[in-house]
Write an enzyme that holds these catalytic residues in place. Structure first.
Site, mmCIF file in Angstrom:
data_model
loop_
_atom_site.group_PDB
_atom_site.id
_atom_site.type_symbol
_atom_site.label_atom_id
_atom_site.label_comp_id
_atom_site.label_asym_id
_atom_site.label_seq_id
_atom_site.Cartn_x
_atom_site.Cartn_y
_atom_site.Cartn_z
ATOM 1 C CE1 TYR A 284 -10.274 -5.006 6.446
ATOM 2 C CE2 TYR A 284 -10.633 -3.349 8.134
ATOM 3 C CZ TYR A 284 -9.948 -3.810 7.021
ATOM 4 O OH TYR A 284 -8.919 -3.057 6.495
ATOM 5 N NE ARG B 216 -6.510 0.085 0.689
ATOM 6 C CZ ARG B 216 -6.320 -0.689 1.758
ATOM 7 N NH1 ARG B 216 -5.610 -0.267 2.781
ATOM 8 N NH2 ARG B 216 -6.822 -1.903 1.803
ATOM 9 C CG ASN C 275 -3.360 -6.977 1.195
ATOM 10 O OD1 ASN C 275 -2.729 -7.950 0.762
ATOM 11 N ND2 ASN C 275 -3.668 -6.840 2.469
ATOM 12 N NE ARG C 276 -9.692 -5.678 1.052
ATOM 13 C CZ ARG C 276 -8.741 -5.303 1.899
ATOM 14 N NH1 ARG C 276 -7.482 -5.643 1.664
ATOM 15 N NH2 ARG C 276 -9.043 -4.607 2.983
ATOM 16 C CD GLU D 23 -2.759 -2.929 9.296
ATOM 17 O OE1 GLU D 23 -2.123 -2.159 8.551
ATOM 18 O OE2 GLU D 23 -3.962 -2.845 9.494
ATOM 19 C CG HIS E 170 -2.047 -0.993 1.069
ATOM 20 N ND1 HIS E 170 -2.480 -1.791 2.094
ATOM 21 C CD2 HIS E 170 -2.814 -1.307 -0.011
ATOM 22 C CE1 HIS E 170 -3.478 -2.554 1.659
ATOM 23 N NE2 HIS E 170 -3.695 -2.289 0.382
ATOM 24 C CB ALA E 171 0.874 4.091 -2.365
ATOM 25 N NE ARG E 172 -4.123 4.682 2.997
ATOM 26 C CZ ARG E 172 -5.431 4.918 2.979
ATOM 27 N NH1 ARG E 172 -5.892 6.070 2.538
ATOM 28 N NH2 ARG E 172 -6.277 3.999 3.407
ATOM 29 C CD GLU E 173 -0.707 0.460 4.393
ATOM 30 O OE1 GLU E 173 0.009 -0.552 4.363
ATOM 31 O OE2 GLU E 173 -1.948 0.431 4.233
ATOM 32 C CG HIS F 29 -0.022 -3.981 4.940
ATOM 33 N ND1 HIS F 29 -0.762 -3.510 3.890
ATOM 34 C CD2 HIS F 29 0.418 -5.212 4.551
ATOM 35 C CE1 HIS F 29 -0.786 -4.388 2.909
ATOM 36 N NE2 HIS F 29 -0.075 -5.442 3.279
ATOM 37 C CB SER F 30 1.505 1.301 8.798
ATOM 38 O OG SER F 30 1.206 2.332 7.875
HETATM 39 C C1 9B3 Z 1 -6.274 -7.313 4.755
HETATM 40 C C2 9B3 Z 1 -6.349 -8.561 4.172
HETATM 41 CL CL1 9B3 Z 1 -7.495 -8.876 2.913
HETATM 42 C C3 9B3 Z 1 -5.504 -9.588 4.582
HETATM 43 N N1 9B3 Z 1 -5.582 -10.822 4.014
HETATM 44 N N2 9B3 Z 1 -4.616 -9.357 5.553
HETATM 45 C C4 9B3 Z 1 -4.522 -8.144 6.111
HETATM 46 C C5 9B3 Z 1 -5.347 -7.089 5.742
HETATM 47 C C6 9B3 Z 1 -5.214 -5.752 6.383
HETATM 48 C C7 9B3 Z 1 -4.590 -4.722 5.497
HETATM 49 C C8 9B3 Z 1 -5.554 -4.374 4.360
HETATM 50 O O1 9B3 Z 1 -5.203 -4.674 3.225
HETATM 51 O O2 9B3 Z 1 -6.630 -3.814 4.597
HETATM 52 C C9 9B3 Z 1 -4.273 -3.562 6.302
HETATM 53 SE SE1 9B3 Z 1 -3.723 -1.994 5.393
HETATM 54 ZN ZN ZN Z 2 -1.806 -1.832 3.973
HETATM 55 ZN ZN ZN Z 3 -3.381 -0.903 7.351
#
Ligand code: 9B3
Ligand code: ZN
Ligand code: ZN
Ligand code: ZN
Length: 418
Positions: free
Chosen positions: A357, A236, A253-254, A379, A178-181, A305-306
């Site tokens: 989540y 991001r 990350n999706r 994180e 993620h870019a902003r982290e 990540h952060s």
């Molecule tokens: C999200 C997912 Cl989908 C995963 N498998 N593991 C960690 C996270 C949290 C990070 C996200 O992509 O939202 C935190 Se920036």
């Molecule tokens: Zn992240």
């Molecule tokens: Zn995060």
């Protein structure tokens, strides 16, 4: 005087400093107690522009949890007035964003003794550092290119460890998905520096580098990272075009092939958690996934990540526990304990679906289902005081404590071959 002003202007633009774009921006934290609160937050984007920081998009907001988001001055006065009306208590995490943003942009980032690991660096500097440290430690480091980004930048990987000519168990560590982290790439650089500096003197690091390889990708989402330095500090996603809309980018990350887009991700290209047109649609994701698929011997996958101070492990896409849940839970517990021992920083740990989540398409879940049974997302700091704008003065303590967790996991992996 005019000439001076003009020069100053040119310098600001060419260094990609933020101008006064963030003047008046605030970060608010709410605690949502009921449906009315939830609806307010879900719908607020139709009236004002809000940038969700935690969780990462409006769709992921639920009751009985806190929400951090950024709004501009206009949005803040609107939101604050509405919050008073519905009696939703809020807390201002960041009153004035502009000075914090400015602090992170360029000053004298190269000191006389070499690279400054306690500063955030733009991509060109990081790439120069990658080239330089590879040459400085020819027996410990090899540099590879694992692919190109959407905008045509190289994605580099450093292999660290004493060269043996035979296979060694390997730990994959990536940063900057993620870019902003920004603390994330800073950590990968710190890790490489500590590894090389301590090899031969520190017994833990010497053993690790003799018996293992670390594969480190300092910045995965290179285009997004550049964009966060030049155009939008809170970007991001990747920077790929999406047909039919002006909204750009996919959440890397999706975008991994782990129950892709089934939960906790958005089909809307304008969302910060947009899952993309298909799994691995992003070149950066494909590059990482292809590399991991064909490189045999990866025993652990670690991704940085952060923010929010958590050590997460699979699954994220389901509430079901992995078959080695107990082992992962104990390992995370001990890693976090090691981390906390330095400065007392508290971390939560557990399966991401439960701790944050449920969401699909994450790299850790994908790596786990590929057979890499030690798979963790960190994180890093903080818990929202500065969020993505973690001051440079916290780079050192953050990286030092995180090293303890990573070294704990690496030592464990070394002693539990599979
Ligand atoms: C999200 C997912 Cl989908 C995963 N498998 N593991 C960690 C996270 C949290 C990070 C996200 O992509 O939202 C935190 Se920036
Ligand atoms: Zn992240
Ligand atoms: Zn995060
Ligand atoms: Zn720099």
């Amino acid at each position: 005087m005019k000439a001076l002003l003009f020069l100053g202007f040119v310098a600001v633009v060419s260094f990609g400093a933020p101008g006064d774009k963030y003047a008046g921006d605030k970060v608010l934290r709410l605690w949502l107690e009921n449906e009315q609160h939830l609806q307010f937050i879900r719908n607020v984007s139709s009236s004002v522009k809000v940038d969700f920081w935690q969780p990462d998009s409006a769709e992921l907001v639920t009751t009985n949890r806190s929400v951090d988001f950024r709004v501009d001055a206009f949005g803040a006065s609107y939101v604050q007035a509405e919050l008073e009306k519905i009696g939703l208590k809020y807390h201002i995490l960041i009153e004035s964003m502009q000075p914090l943003v400015e602090k992170q942009f360029d000053r004298n980032k190269i000191n006389s003794t070499g690279y400054d690991y306690e500063k955030y660096h733009r991509l060109e500097e990081i790439n120069r550092w990658i080239a330089k440290i590879t040459v400085e430690y020819p027996t410990l480091i090899s540099r590879f290119k694992i692919g190109w980004s959407y905008e045509g930048r190289h994605i580099y990987l450093l292999r660290i460890g004493r060269r043996t000519g035979f296979m060694k168990p390997t730990i994959f560590l990536d940063c900057g998905i993620h870019a902003r982290e920004w603390i994330s790439p800073a950590f990968c650089q710190w890790f490489v520096r500590e590894a090389t500096k301590n090899y031969g003197s520190d017994s833990t690091m010497t053993t690790l580098l003799n018996k293992l390889y670390f594969l480190v990708v300092p910045v995965v989402n290179v285009d997004g990272y550049v964009y966060s330095w030049t155009k939008d500090r809170f970007w991001r996603k990747t920077r790929s075009r999406n047909p039919g809309t002006h909204c750009m980018g996919t959440d890397p990350n999706r975008n991994f092939d782990a129950k892709w887009c089934s939960v906790g991700a958005s089909r809307n290209p304008c969302a910060d958690t947009y899952c993309g047109s298909r799994a691995e649609s992003e070149k950066e994701v494909k590059a990482v996934a292809n590399f991991i698929r064909k490189y045999k011997g990866i025993k652990a996958y670690l991704t940085i990540h952060s923010y929010s101070q958590m050590c997460l492990f699979p699954y994220s896409y389901t509430y079901s526990l992995t078959s080695n849940y107990k082992e992962l839970d104990t390992l995370a517990h001990n890693a976090v304990k090691a981390l906390s021992s330095l400065h007392g920083t508290r971390y939560e740990y557990g399966p991401a679906s439960i701790i944050i989540y449920p969401s699909a398409g994450g790299s850790d879940d994908w790596a786990y289902d590929l057979g890499i049974k030690y798979s963790f997302t960190f994180e890093l700091r903080d818990t929202g005081r500065y969020g993505f704008l973690l001051p440079e003065s916290q780079i050192r303590p953050t990286c030092e404590e995180t090293m303890l967790a990573i070294n704990y996991i690496a030592t464990y992996v070394l002693n539990h071959p599979y």
